[in-house]
Design a protein around this motif. Structure first.
Motif, PDB file in Angstrom:
ATOM      1  N   GLY A 105       9.191  12.827  -1.575  1.00 51.89           N
ATOM      2  CA  GLY A 105       7.779  12.863  -1.920  1.00 51.89           C
ATOM      3  C   GLY A 105       6.897  11.913  -1.153  1.00 51.89           C
ATOM      4  O   GLY A 105       5.665  12.011  -1.226  1.00 51.89           O
ATOM      5  N   TRP A 106       7.493  10.970  -0.417  1.00 52.52           N
ATOM      6  CA  TRP A 106       6.677   9.944   0.217  1.00 52.52           C
ATOM      7  C   TRP A 106       5.717  10.508   1.257  1.00 52.52           C
ATOM      8  O   TRP A 106       4.587  10.038   1.385  1.00 52.52           O
ATOM      9  CB  TRP A 106       7.554   8.864   0.841  1.00 52.52           C
ATOM     10  CG  TRP A 106       6.726   7.706   1.265  1.00 52.52           C
ATOM     11  CD1 TRP A 106       6.382   7.363   2.539  1.00 52.52           C
ATOM     12  CD2 TRP A 106       6.074   6.773   0.418  1.00 52.52           C
ATOM     13  NE1 TRP A 106       5.574   6.257   2.525  1.00 52.52           N
ATOM     14  CE2 TRP A 106       5.370   5.873   1.232  1.00 52.52           C
ATOM     15  CE3 TRP A 106       6.021   6.603  -0.960  1.00 52.52           C
ATOM     16  CZ2 TRP A 106       4.626   4.832   0.715  1.00 52.52           C
ATOM     17  CZ3 TRP A 106       5.278   5.559  -1.467  1.00 52.52           C
ATOM     18  CH2 TRP A 106       4.595   4.682  -0.627  1.00 52.52           C
ATOM     19  N   GLY A 107       6.121  11.508   1.992  1.00 45.60           N
ATOM     20  CA  GLY A 107       5.225  12.099   2.990  1.00 45.60           C
ATOM     21  C   GLY A 107       3.989  12.706   2.350  1.00 45.60           C
ATOM     22  O   GLY A 107       2.870  12.538   2.848  1.00 45.60           O
ATOM     23  N   ASP A 108       4.179  13.414   1.248  1.00 41.64           N
ATOM     24  CA  ASP A 108       3.030  14.002   0.545  1.00 41.64           C
ATOM     25  C   ASP A 108       2.112  12.930  -0.022  1.00 41.64           C
ATOM     26  O   ASP A 108       0.884  13.064   0.011  1.00 41.64           O
ATOM     27  CB  ASP A 108       3.511  14.914  -0.583  1.00 41.64           C
ATOM     28  CG  ASP A 108       4.221  16.152  -0.067  1.00 41.64           C
ATOM     29  OD1 ASP A 108       3.931  16.560   1.082  1.00 41.64           O
ATOM     30  OD2 ASP A 108       5.053  16.701  -0.810  1.00 41.64           O
ATOM     31  N   ILE A 109       2.699  11.879  -0.553  1.00 39.89           N
ATOM     32  CA  ILE A 109       1.897  10.787  -1.111  1.00 39.89           C
ATOM     33  C   ILE A 109       1.095  10.108  -0.007  1.00 39.89           C
ATOM     34  O   ILE A 109      -0.111   9.859  -0.153  1.00 39.89           O
ATOM     35  CB  ILE A 109       2.792   9.772  -1.850  1.00 39.89           C
ATOM     36  CG1 ILE A 109       3.378  10.408  -3.099  1.00 39.89           C
ATOM     37  CG2 ILE A 109       2.025   8.511  -2.194  1.00 39.89           C
ATOM     38  CD1 ILE A 109       4.461   9.579  -3.749  1.00 39.89           C
ATOM     39  N   ALA A 110       1.748   9.818   1.116  1.00 42.47           N
ATOM     40  CA  ALA A 110       1.057   9.155   2.227  1.00 42.47           C
ATOM     41  C   ALA A 110      -0.072  10.037   2.764  1.00 42.47           C
ATOM     42  O   ALA A 110      -1.163   9.535   3.058  1.00 42.47           O
ATOM     43  CB  ALA A 110       2.051   8.827   3.337  1.00 42.47           C
ATOM     44  N   PHE A 111       0.165  11.335   2.871  1.00 47.15           N
ATOM     45  CA  PHE A 111      -0.878  12.237   3.356  1.00 47.15           C
ATOM     46  C   PHE A 111      -2.046  12.304   2.376  1.00 47.15           C
ATOM     47  O   PHE A 111      -3.203  12.305   2.774  1.00 47.15           O
ATOM     48  CB  PHE A 111      -0.298  13.633   3.590  1.00 47.15           C
ATOM     49  CG  PHE A 111      -1.309  14.617   4.116  1.00 47.15           C
ATOM     50  CD1 PHE A 111      -1.820  14.479   5.392  1.00 47.15           C
ATOM     51  CD2 PHE A 111      -1.758  15.653   3.311  1.00 47.15           C
ATOM     52  CE1 PHE A 111      -2.765  15.375   5.875  1.00 47.15           C
ATOM     53  CE2 PHE A 111      -2.697  16.550   3.787  1.00 47.15           C
ATOM     54  CZ  PHE A 111      -3.202  16.411   5.072  1.00 47.15           C
ATOM     55  N   SER A 112      -1.732  12.333   1.080  1.00 51.34           N
ATOM     56  CA  SER A 112      -2.780  12.363   0.067  1.00 51.34           C
ATOM     57  C   SER A 112      -3.655  11.118   0.144  1.00 51.34           C
ATOM     58  O   SER A 112      -4.879  11.190   0.023  1.00 51.34           O
ATOM     59  CB  SER A 112      -2.147  12.489  -1.321  1.00 51.34           C
ATOM     60  OG  SER A 112      -3.100  12.400  -2.328  1.00 51.34           O
ATOM     61  N   TRP A 113      -3.042   9.961   0.320  1.00 46.88           N
ATOM     62  CA  TRP A 113      -3.807   8.731   0.455  1.00 46.88           C
ATOM     63  C   TRP A 113      -4.599   8.710   1.763  1.00 46.88           C
ATOM     64  O   TRP A 113      -5.704   8.188   1.820  1.00 46.88           O
ATOM     65  CB  TRP A 113      -2.898   7.515   0.387  1.00 46.88           C
ATOM     66  CG  TRP A 113      -2.358   7.253  -0.985  1.00 46.88           C
ATOM     67  CD1 TRP A 113      -2.802   7.778  -2.162  1.00 46.88           C
ATOM     68  CD2 TRP A 113      -1.272   6.397  -1.308  1.00 46.88           C
ATOM     69  NE1 TRP A 113      -2.044   7.306  -3.204  1.00 46.88           N
ATOM     70  CE2 TRP A 113      -1.097   6.449  -2.718  1.00 46.88           C
ATOM     71  CE3 TRP A 113      -0.411   5.606  -0.585  1.00 46.88           C
ATOM     72  CZ2 TRP A 113      -0.115   5.736  -3.379  1.00 46.88           C
ATOM     73  CZ3 TRP A 113       0.566   4.892  -1.254  1.00 46.88           C
ATOM     74  CH2 TRP A 113       0.694   4.960  -2.627  1.00 46.88           C
ATOM     75  N   GLN A 114      -4.005   9.267   2.822  1.00 52.30           N
ATOM     76  CA  GLN A 114      -4.659   9.255   4.131  1.00 52.30           C
ATOM     77  C   GLN A 114      -5.950  10.067   4.099  1.00 52.30           C
ATOM     78  O   GLN A 114      -6.959   9.652   4.678  1.00 52.30           O
ATOM     79  CB  GLN A 114      -3.710   9.817   5.181  1.00 52.30           C
ATOM     80  CG  GLN A 114      -4.257   9.810   6.582  1.00 52.30           C
ATOM     81  CD  GLN A 114      -3.281  10.430   7.566  1.00 52.30           C
ATOM     82  OE1 GLN A 114      -2.303  11.045   7.185  1.00 52.30           O
ATOM     83  NE2 GLN A 114      -3.569  10.266   8.843  1.00 52.30           N
ATOM     84  N   ILE A 115      -5.944  11.201   3.425  1.00 48.71           N
ATOM     85  CA  ILE A 115      -7.147  12.033   3.391  1.00 48.71           C
ATOM     86  C   ILE A 115      -8.014  11.731   2.171  1.00 48.71           C
ATOM     87  O   ILE A 115      -9.013  12.402   1.943  1.00 48.71           O
ATOM     88  CB  ILE A 115      -6.795  13.532   3.429  1.00 48.71           C
ATOM     89  CG1 ILE A 115      -6.003  13.954   2.176  1.00 48.71           C
ATOM     90  CG2 ILE A 115      -6.045  13.879   4.698  1.00 48.71           C
ATOM     91  CD1 ILE A 115      -5.811  15.457   2.038  1.00 48.71           C
ATOM     92  N   ALA A 116      -7.631  10.714   1.392  1.00 47.09           N
ATOM     93  CA  ALA A 116      -8.362  10.309   0.190  1.00 47.09           C
ATOM     94  C   ALA A 116      -8.531  11.487  -0.763  1.00 47.09           C
ATOM     95  O   ALA A 116      -9.631  11.780  -1.239  1.00 47.09           O
ATOM     96  CB  ALA A 116      -9.701   9.688   0.543  1.00 47.09           C
ATOM     97  N   GLU A 117      -7.428  12.139  -1.046  1.00 46.59           N
ATOM     98  CA  GLU A 117      -7.447  13.310  -1.924  1.00 46.59           C
ATOM     99  C   GLU A 117      -7.725  12.883  -3.363  1.00 46.59           C
ATOM    100  O   GLU A 117      -7.098  11.972  -3.885  1.00 46.59           O
ATOM    101  CB  GLU A 117      -6.099  14.019  -1.849  1.00 46.59           C
ATOM    102  CG  GLU A 117      -5.995  15.247  -2.698  1.00 46.59           C
ATOM    103  CD  GLU A 117      -4.628  15.899  -2.577  1.00 46.59           C
ATOM    104  OE1 GLU A 117      -4.556  17.102  -2.814  1.00 46.59           O
ATOM    105  OE2 GLU A 117      -3.652  15.205  -2.258  1.00 46.59           O
ATOM    106  N   GLY A 118      -8.634  13.550  -4.002  1.00 41.01           N
ATOM    107  CA  GLY A 118      -8.958  13.290  -5.402  1.00 41.01           C
ATOM    108  C   GLY A 118      -8.270  14.292  -6.307  1.00 41.01           C
ATOM    109  O   GLY A 118      -7.398  15.061  -5.889  1.00 41.01           O
ATOM    110  N   SER A 119      -8.666  14.303  -7.531  1.00 44.71           N
ATOM    111  CA  SER A 119      -8.117  15.241  -8.497  1.00 44.71           C
ATOM    112  C   SER A 119      -8.579  16.657  -8.173  1.00 44.71           C
ATOM    113  O   SER A 119      -9.673  16.875  -7.654  1.00 44.71           O
ATOM    114  CB  SER A 119      -8.573  14.855  -9.902  1.00 44.71           C
ATOM    115  OG  SER A 119      -8.091  15.798 -10.841  1.00 44.71           O
ATOM    116  N   THR A 120      -7.755  17.633  -8.532  1.00 41.53           N
ATOM    117  CA  THR A 120      -8.118  19.019  -8.282  1.00 41.53           C
ATOM    118  C   THR A 120      -9.028  19.580  -9.372  1.00 41.53           C
ATOM    119  O   THR A 120      -9.609  20.650  -9.212  1.00 41.53           O
ATOM    120  CB  THR A 120      -6.869  19.900  -8.184  1.00 41.53           C
ATOM    121  OG1 THR A 120      -6.116  19.772  -9.387  1.00 41.53           O
ATOM    122  CG2 THR A 120      -6.020  19.493  -6.996  1.00 41.53           C
TER     123      THR A 120
END
Length: 136
Positions: A111-126
């Protein structure tokens, strides 16, 4: 060598106490968000629901080590009644070494890749109107 183990044990005890306080604080926050504000004052929002969901996840994550340290974890006790007293610590060590540590490692690795990508693009709640991304 024994002093090093005792120092490690004291450090782990302090960490467990800190986790207990953090989990308790998270639980109090969840109660304030869910019960007092929503049901007591009739005010609520999607952001508060989102925050309560995240608070519950954090509470569970913080409570697992505390529960294990206090011997409150769940296990199937079919054989424990007939085994000697040294069985439980040995069974716990085997479970941690062969089951829990590899599973936790796999979860983090996968899961770390998905978490890092989410933080990188500043993904918020859906959910529309929910918590926005946290930009440090």
């Amino acid at each position: 060598m024994i002093k090093a183990f005792l120092a490690l044990a004291r450090l782990l005890d302090r960490l467990t106490l800190w986790l207990c306080m953090a989990a308790g604080g998270t639980l109090v926050g969840m109660v304030l968000i869910n019960v007092v504000l929503r049901y007591g004052f009739g005010s609520g929002s999607i952001k508060m629901q989102d925050l309560a969901s995240y608070s519950f996840a954090v509470f569970l994550i913080l409570a697992v080590p505390l529960c294990h340290a206090r011997g409150g974890h769940v296990r199937v006790e079919v054989l424990a009644e007939r085994m000697p007293a040294r069985y439980l610590p040995t069974a716990d060590a085997v479970a941690w070494a062969f089951f829990l540590t590899p599973i936790f490692g796999l979860i983090i690795w996968a899961g770390w890749g998905d978490i890092a990508f989410s933080w990188q693009i500043a993904e918020g709640s859906t959910t529309p109107g929910a918590l926005a991304a946290c930009i440090w």
